[in-house]
Scaffold this active site. Structure first.
Site, PDB file in Angstrom:
ATOM      1  N   THR A  87      93.945  47.422  45.083  1.00  0.00           N
ATOM      2  CA  THR A  87      93.060  48.382  44.432  1.00  0.00           C
ATOM      3  C   THR A  87      93.500  49.691  44.458  1.00  0.00           C
ATOM      4  O   THR A  87      93.098  50.613  43.714  1.00  0.00           O
ATOM      5  CB  THR A  87      91.644  48.102  44.636  1.00  0.00           C
ATOM      6  OG1 THR A  87      91.547  48.207  46.123  1.00  0.00           O
ATOM      7  CG2 THR A  87      91.349  46.565  44.248  1.00  0.00           C
TER       8      THR A  87
HETATM    9  N1  ASN Z   1      95.324  48.188  50.450  1.00  0.00           N
HETATM   10  C1  ASN Z   1      94.840  47.290  49.442  1.00  0.00           C
HETATM   11  C2  ASN Z   1      95.837  47.578  48.141  1.00  0.00           C
HETATM   12  O1  ASN Z   1      95.729  48.357  47.486  1.00  0.00           O
HETATM   13  C3  ASN Z   1      93.573  47.544  48.949  1.00  0.00           C
HETATM   14  C4  ASN Z   1      93.164  46.312  47.865  1.00  0.00           C
HETATM   15  O2  ASN Z   1      93.762  45.813  47.307  1.00  0.00           O
HETATM   16  N2  ASN Z   1      91.736  46.094  47.857  1.00  0.00           N
HETATM   17  O3  ASN Z   1      96.938  46.724  48.178  1.00  0.00           O
END
Ligand code: ASN
Length: 316
Positions: A87
Protein backbone atom coordinates in the site's frame (compact mmCIF):
# COMPACT_ATOMS: atom_id res chain seq x y z
CA UNK A 1 -13.98 -15.52 -17.28
CA UNK A 2 -10.21 -15.66 -16.94
CA UNK A 3 -8.36 -13.32 -14.62
CA UNK A 4 -4.59 -12.88 -14.36
CA UNK A 5 -3.45 -11.93 -10.86
CA UNK A 6 0.01 -10.39 -10.77
CA UNK A 7 1.47 -10.58 -7.28
CA UNK A 8 4.22 -8.04 -6.63
CA UNK A 9 4.52 -8.16 -2.82
CA UNK A 10 3.20 -5.95 -0.04
CA UNK A 11 1.58 -6.67 3.30
CA UNK A 12 -1.16 -8.81 1.77
CA UNK A 13 1.34 -11.62 1.12
CA UNK A 14 3.59 -11.06 4.13
CA UNK A 15 4.36 -13.13 7.22
CA UNK A 16 5.99 -12.26 10.52
CA UNK A 17 9.81 -12.44 10.67
CA UNK A 18 12.27 -11.40 13.43
CA UNK A 19 12.62 -8.06 11.58
CA UNK A 20 8.88 -7.46 11.16
CA UNK A 21 6.48 -8.36 8.33
CA UNK A 22 8.19 -9.42 5.08
CA UNK A 23 6.95 -10.98 1.83
CA UNK A 24 6.56 -14.77 1.75
CA UNK A 25 6.01 -16.71 -1.47
CA UNK A 26 2.88 -18.84 -1.58
CA UNK A 27 0.69 -16.75 0.73
CA UNK A 28 -1.36 -15.07 -2.01
CA UNK A 29 -1.29 -18.18 -4.22
CA UNK A 30 -2.77 -20.30 -1.39
CA UNK A 31 -5.42 -17.69 -0.57
CA UNK A 32 -6.55 -17.48 -4.21
CA UNK A 33 -6.67 -21.29 -4.51
CA UNK A 34 -8.82 -21.47 -1.35
CA UNK A 35 -11.21 -18.79 -2.68
CA UNK A 36 -11.63 -20.62 -5.99
CA UNK A 37 -12.07 -23.99 -4.22
CA UNK A 38 -14.73 -22.54 -1.90
CA UNK A 39 -16.65 -20.98 -4.77
CA UNK A 40 -16.16 -17.45 -3.39
CA UNK A 41 -14.52 -16.63 -6.73
CA UNK A 42 -16.17 -18.06 -9.83
CA UNK A 43 -13.53 -17.29 -12.42
CA UNK A 44 -10.38 -19.04 -13.55
CA UNK A 45 -7.56 -17.20 -11.81
CA UNK A 46 -3.96 -17.61 -12.88
CA UNK A 47 -1.43 -16.21 -10.39
CA UNK A 48 1.85 -14.86 -11.65
CA UNK A 49 4.43 -13.88 -9.08
CA UNK A 50 6.94 -11.15 -9.86
CA UNK A 51 10.30 -12.04 -8.31
CA UNK A 52 11.57 -10.88 -5.96
CA UNK A 53 8.45 -10.09 -3.94
CA UNK A 54 9.00 -6.68 -2.37
CA UNK A 55 7.76 -4.33 0.28
CA UNK A 56 6.42 -1.61 -2.01
CA UNK A 57 8.82 0.83 -0.35
CA UNK A 58 11.43 -0.80 -2.65
CA UNK A 59 9.42 -0.30 -5.86
CA UNK A 60 11.06 1.60 -8.71
CA UNK A 61 9.86 2.82 -12.10
CA UNK A 62 11.30 -0.43 -13.52
CA UNK A 63 8.79 -2.32 -11.38
CA UNK A 64 5.93 -0.21 -12.77
CA UNK A 65 7.16 -1.08 -16.24
CA UNK A 66 7.45 -4.80 -15.44
CA UNK A 67 3.82 -4.89 -14.28
CA UNK A 68 2.67 -2.90 -17.33
CA UNK A 69 4.64 -5.16 -19.70
CA UNK A 70 3.10 -8.26 -18.13
CA UNK A 71 -0.42 -6.87 -18.57
CA UNK A 72 0.32 -5.75 -22.12
CA UNK A 73 1.79 -9.15 -23.09
CA UNK A 74 -1.22 -11.03 -21.71
CA UNK A 75 -3.89 -8.55 -22.83
CA UNK A 76 -5.63 -10.93 -25.25
CA UNK A 77 -5.56 -14.00 -23.02
CA UNK A 78 -7.37 -12.62 -19.97
CA UNK A 79 -10.61 -10.74 -19.40
CA UNK A 80 -9.27 -8.76 -16.47
CA UNK A 81 -6.20 -8.24 -14.31
CA UNK A 82 -5.61 -7.95 -10.58
CA UNK A 83 -2.34 -6.55 -9.22
CA UNK A 84 -1.60 -7.29 -5.56
CA UNK A 85 0.73 -4.61 -4.28
CA UNK A 86 2.02 -2.98 -1.11
CA UNK A 87 0.00 0.00 0.00
CA UNK A 88 2.87 2.41 0.68
CA UNK A 89 3.54 3.15 -2.99
CA UNK A 90 0.40 1.67 -4.52
CA UNK A 91 -0.80 5.12 -5.61
CA UNK A 92 2.38 5.66 -7.66
CA UNK A 93 2.03 2.29 -9.37
CA UNK A 94 -1.66 2.83 -10.14
CA UNK A 95 -0.84 6.24 -11.64
CA UNK A 96 2.00 4.71 -13.65
CA UNK A 97 -0.21 1.93 -15.04
CA UNK A 98 -2.74 4.53 -16.22
CA UNK A 99 -0.02 6.27 -18.26
CA UNK A 100 1.92 3.13 -19.27
CA UNK A 101 -1.03 1.40 -20.93
CA UNK A 102 -2.70 3.75 -23.44
CA UNK A 103 -5.71 2.18 -25.12
CA UNK A 104 -6.08 -0.33 -22.27
CA UNK A 105 -9.05 -2.52 -23.14
CA UNK A 106 -9.41 -4.48 -19.89
CA UNK A 107 -10.03 -3.65 -16.23
CA UNK A 108 -6.85 -3.62 -14.15
CA UNK A 109 -7.61 -3.75 -10.42
CA UNK A 110 -4.84 -2.88 -7.97
CA UNK A 111 -5.31 -4.05 -4.41
CA UNK A 112 -3.42 -5.02 -1.27
CA UNK A 113 -4.03 -5.14 2.46
CA UNK A 114 -3.22 -3.37 5.68
CA UNK A 115 -3.01 -6.69 7.56
CA UNK A 116 -1.43 -9.79 6.01
CA UNK A 117 -3.39 -12.85 4.91
CA UNK A 118 -1.29 -14.72 7.49
CA UNK A 119 -2.92 -12.99 10.51
CA UNK A 120 -6.42 -13.77 11.85
CA UNK A 121 -7.99 -10.32 11.36
CA UNK A 122 -6.69 -9.78 7.83
CA UNK A 123 -8.44 -7.44 5.40
CA UNK A 124 -6.63 -9.24 2.57
CA UNK A 125 -9.33 -11.86 1.95
CA UNK A 126 -12.10 -9.29 1.51
CA UNK A 127 -9.91 -7.10 -0.71
CA UNK A 128 -8.93 -10.10 -2.84
CA UNK A 129 -12.54 -11.21 -3.32
CA UNK A 130 -13.62 -7.63 -4.13
CA UNK A 131 -10.73 -7.12 -6.56
CA UNK A 132 -11.35 -10.40 -8.37
CA UNK A 133 -15.05 -9.55 -8.63
CA UNK A 134 -14.35 -6.01 -9.87
CA UNK A 135 -11.90 -7.37 -12.46
CA UNK A 136 -14.83 -8.97 -14.29
CA UNK A 137 -17.28 -6.06 -14.01
CA UNK A 138 -15.39 -2.74 -14.09
CA UNK A 139 -14.93 -0.59 -17.18
CA UNK A 140 -11.55 -0.84 -18.91
CA UNK A 141 -9.03 1.21 -16.97
CA UNK A 142 -6.92 1.14 -13.83
CA UNK A 143 -8.90 1.01 -10.59
CA UNK A 144 -7.91 0.56 -6.97
CA UNK A 145 -10.17 -1.76 -5.01
CA UNK A 146 -9.57 -1.32 -1.30
CA UNK A 147 -11.58 -1.32 1.94
CA UNK A 148 -14.82 -1.89 0.05
CA UNK A 149 -14.27 1.02 -2.36
CA UNK A 150 -13.45 1.13 -6.07
CA UNK A 151 -11.24 4.18 -6.66
CA UNK A 152 -9.86 5.99 -9.70
CA UNK A 153 -6.32 4.75 -10.36
CA UNK A 154 -5.02 8.13 -11.55
CA UNK A 155 -6.30 10.04 -8.49
CA UNK A 156 -5.84 7.65 -5.63
CA UNK A 157 -3.80 8.44 -2.50
CA UNK A 158 -2.92 6.55 0.63
CA UNK A 159 -4.62 8.77 3.20
CA UNK A 160 -4.35 6.65 6.36
CA UNK A 161 -1.37 4.66 7.62
CA UNK A 162 -3.39 2.34 9.91
CA UNK A 163 -7.07 2.17 8.92
CA UNK A 164 -8.27 -0.65 6.69
CA UNK A 165 -10.02 1.94 4.55
CA UNK A 166 -6.67 3.53 3.76
CA UNK A 167 -7.23 5.08 0.31
CA UNK A 168 -9.15 8.02 -1.07
CA UNK A 169 -9.58 9.49 -4.54
CA UNK A 170 -11.32 12.68 -5.62
CA UNK A 171 -14.32 11.90 -7.78
CA UNK A 172 -14.41 12.31 -11.55
CA UNK A 173 -16.57 10.80 -14.26
CA UNK A 174 -13.50 10.32 -16.50
CA UNK A 175 -12.31 6.74 -16.77
CA UNK A 176 -8.75 5.97 -15.57
CA UNK A 177 -7.21 5.12 -18.91
CA UNK A 178 -5.31 7.05 -21.58
CA UNK A 179 -7.10 7.06 -24.91
CA UNK A 180 -5.35 5.47 -27.89
CA UNK A 181 -6.50 3.79 -31.10
CA UNK A 182 -5.08 0.44 -29.95
CA UNK A 183 -3.54 -0.99 -26.77
CA UNK A 184 0.05 0.13 -26.44
CA UNK A 185 2.90 0.29 -23.96
CA UNK A 186 4.44 3.70 -23.24
CA UNK A 187 8.22 3.98 -22.96
CA UNK A 188 9.56 4.71 -19.51
CA UNK A 189 13.11 5.55 -18.49
CA UNK A 190 13.81 6.62 -14.91
CA UNK A 191 14.71 10.26 -14.35
CA UNK A 192 15.74 12.30 -11.33
CA UNK A 193 12.62 14.08 -10.10
CA UNK A 194 12.67 16.29 -7.00
CA UNK A 195 9.49 16.64 -4.94
CA UNK A 196 9.75 19.89 -2.98
CA UNK A 197 7.29 21.23 -0.42
CA UNK A 198 6.94 25.00 -0.16
CA UNK A 199 7.05 26.01 3.52
CA UNK A 200 6.86 29.35 5.32
CA UNK A 201 10.24 30.96 4.66
CA UNK A 202 10.99 28.34 1.97
CA UNK A 203 14.63 28.28 1.01
CA UNK A 204 14.82 29.09 -2.70
CA UNK A 205 18.31 27.57 -2.62
CA UNK A 206 16.67 24.13 -2.52
CA UNK A 207 14.69 24.89 -5.65
CA UNK A 208 17.75 26.41 -7.29
CA UNK A 209 19.73 23.24 -6.52
CA UNK A 210 16.98 21.04 -7.97
CA UNK A 211 16.74 23.26 -11.07
CA UNK A 212 20.46 22.74 -11.66
CA UNK A 213 20.69 19.02 -10.92
CA UNK A 214 17.33 17.33 -11.54
CA UNK A 215 15.36 16.37 -14.66
CA UNK A 216 12.04 17.58 -13.29
CA UNK A 217 10.43 19.09 -10.20
CA UNK A 218 7.11 18.60 -8.42
CA UNK A 219 6.45 21.74 -6.38
CA UNK A 220 3.91 21.20 -3.60
CA UNK A 221 2.41 24.66 -3.18
CA UNK A 222 0.18 26.14 -0.50
CA UNK A 223 -3.60 25.93 -0.84
CA UNK A 224 -4.97 26.82 -4.26
CA UNK A 225 -1.52 27.67 -5.61
CA UNK A 226 0.53 30.17 -3.66
CA UNK A 227 4.25 30.21 -2.86
CA UNK A 228 6.52 32.23 -0.61
CA UNK A 229 7.40 34.64 -3.38
CA UNK A 230 10.85 36.22 -3.47
CA UNK A 231 13.39 37.31 -6.11
CA UNK A 232 15.44 34.20 -5.28
CA UNK A 233 12.44 31.91 -5.79
CA UNK A 234 11.63 33.58 -9.09
CA UNK A 235 15.25 33.21 -10.21
CA UNK A 236 15.20 29.51 -9.34
CA UNK A 237 11.95 28.97 -11.25
CA UNK A 238 13.42 30.84 -14.21
CA UNK A 239 16.56 28.71 -14.04
CA UNK A 240 14.42 25.55 -14.28
CA UNK A 241 12.52 26.95 -17.26
CA UNK A 242 15.72 28.05 -19.04
CA UNK A 243 17.28 24.63 -18.41
CA UNK A 244 14.22 22.79 -19.81
CA UNK A 245 13.50 21.33 -16.38
CA UNK A 246 9.70 21.00 -16.07
CA UNK A 247 8.11 22.23 -12.84
CA UNK A 248 4.64 20.88 -12.06
CA UNK A 249 2.84 22.83 -9.32
CA UNK A 250 0.37 20.86 -7.20
CA UNK A 251 -1.46 21.63 -3.98
CA UNK A 252 -0.42 20.47 -0.54
CA UNK A 253 -4.12 20.16 0.30
CA UNK A 254 -5.63 16.70 0.17
CA UNK A 255 -8.67 18.02 -1.68
CA UNK A 256 -9.57 20.80 -4.07
CA UNK A 257 -6.42 21.09 -6.15
CA UNK A 258 -4.91 24.22 -7.67
CA UNK A 259 -6.54 27.42 -8.80
CA UNK A 260 -3.46 29.42 -9.86
CA UNK A 261 -4.43 33.01 -10.50
CA UNK A 262 -6.67 33.38 -7.46
CA UNK A 263 -3.92 35.11 -5.48
CA UNK A 264 -1.11 37.45 -6.40
CA UNK A 265 1.11 35.22 -4.25
CA UNK A 266 0.83 32.59 -6.96
CA UNK A 267 1.93 34.90 -9.79
CA UNK A 268 5.53 33.69 -9.67
CA UNK A 269 4.29 30.28 -10.82
CA UNK A 270 2.44 31.73 -13.81
CA UNK A 271 5.30 34.04 -14.75
CA UNK A 272 7.82 31.18 -14.70
CA UNK A 273 5.96 28.75 -16.96
CA UNK A 274 5.35 26.21 -14.20
CA UNK A 275 2.70 23.70 -15.21
CA UNK A 276 -0.56 24.10 -13.32
CA UNK A 277 -1.13 20.60 -11.95
CA UNK A 278 -4.85 21.29 -11.33
CA UNK A 279 -6.30 18.36 -9.42
CA UNK A 280 -3.24 16.18 -9.87
CA UNK A 281 -1.96 14.37 -6.80
CA UNK A 282 1.75 14.78 -6.03
CA UNK A 283 2.13 11.05 -6.70
CA UNK A 284 0.65 11.40 -10.17
CA UNK A 285 2.70 14.53 -10.87
CA UNK A 286 5.90 12.63 -10.04
CA UNK A 287 4.89 9.70 -12.28
CA UNK A 288 3.65 11.92 -15.11
CA UNK A 289 6.94 13.81 -15.30
CA UNK A 290 8.73 10.45 -15.59
CA UNK A 291 6.55 9.50 -18.57
CA UNK A 292 6.73 12.97 -20.11
CA UNK A 293 10.53 12.94 -20.06
CA UNK A 294 10.57 9.40 -21.49
CA UNK A 295 8.29 10.29 -24.39
CA UNK A 296 8.90 13.90 -25.40
CA UNK A 297 12.21 15.26 -26.52
CA UNK A 298 10.90 18.74 -27.30
CA UNK A 299 10.38 20.92 -24.18
CA UNK A 300 7.19 22.59 -25.45
CA UNK A 301 5.65 19.21 -26.28
CA UNK A 302 6.70 17.97 -22.87
CA UNK A 303 5.03 20.96 -21.15
CA UNK A 304 1.88 20.41 -23.24
CA UNK A 305 1.76 16.72 -22.26
CA UNK A 306 2.10 17.66 -18.59
CA UNK A 307 -0.60 20.34 -18.81
CA UNK A 308 -3.07 18.06 -20.61
CA UNK A 309 -5.36 15.59 -18.90
CA UNK A 310 -4.27 12.10 -19.95
CA UNK A 311 -6.45 9.75 -17.91
CA UNK A 312 -8.70 11.79 -15.62
CA UNK A 313 -5.85 12.87 -13.33
CA UNK A 314 -6.55 16.61 -13.76
CA UNK A 315 -10.27 16.69 -14.50
CA UNK A 316 -12.59 18.48 -12.10
N1 ASN B 1 4.95 -1.65 3.79
C1 ASN B 1 3.85 -2.32 3.13
C2 ASN B 1 4.06 -2.17 1.62
O1 ASN B 1 3.81 -1.12 1.07
C3 ASN B 1 2.54 -1.70 3.57
C4 ASN B 1 1.30 -2.44 3.09
O2 ASN B 1 1.28 -3.10 2.09
N2 ASN B 1 0.19 -2.28 3.80
O3 ASN B 1 4.54 -3.08 0.99
Amino acid sequence: MAILLIHTGGTIGMAQTPDGFAPRAGVVEDAVAALVASGAVADTVKVLRLDPLIDSAQATPQDWLRIAETIHQHRDRFDGFVVTHGTDTLAYTAAALCLALPGLARPVIVTGAMRPLTVPNTDGTANLIDALTTARTAAAGVWVQFGGKKLHGARVRKAHSQALDAFTAAHTDCVPRSAAPAPDLSPLRPHEIAVLTVTPGFSAALLDHAAGTCDGIVLRCFGAGTVSDSPALRAALRKAQDGNVPVVAVSQCAEGGMQIGTYAAGKALRDSGAVDGGQMTPEMAFVKIQFALSQQSDFDALQRYLATDQCGEMAV
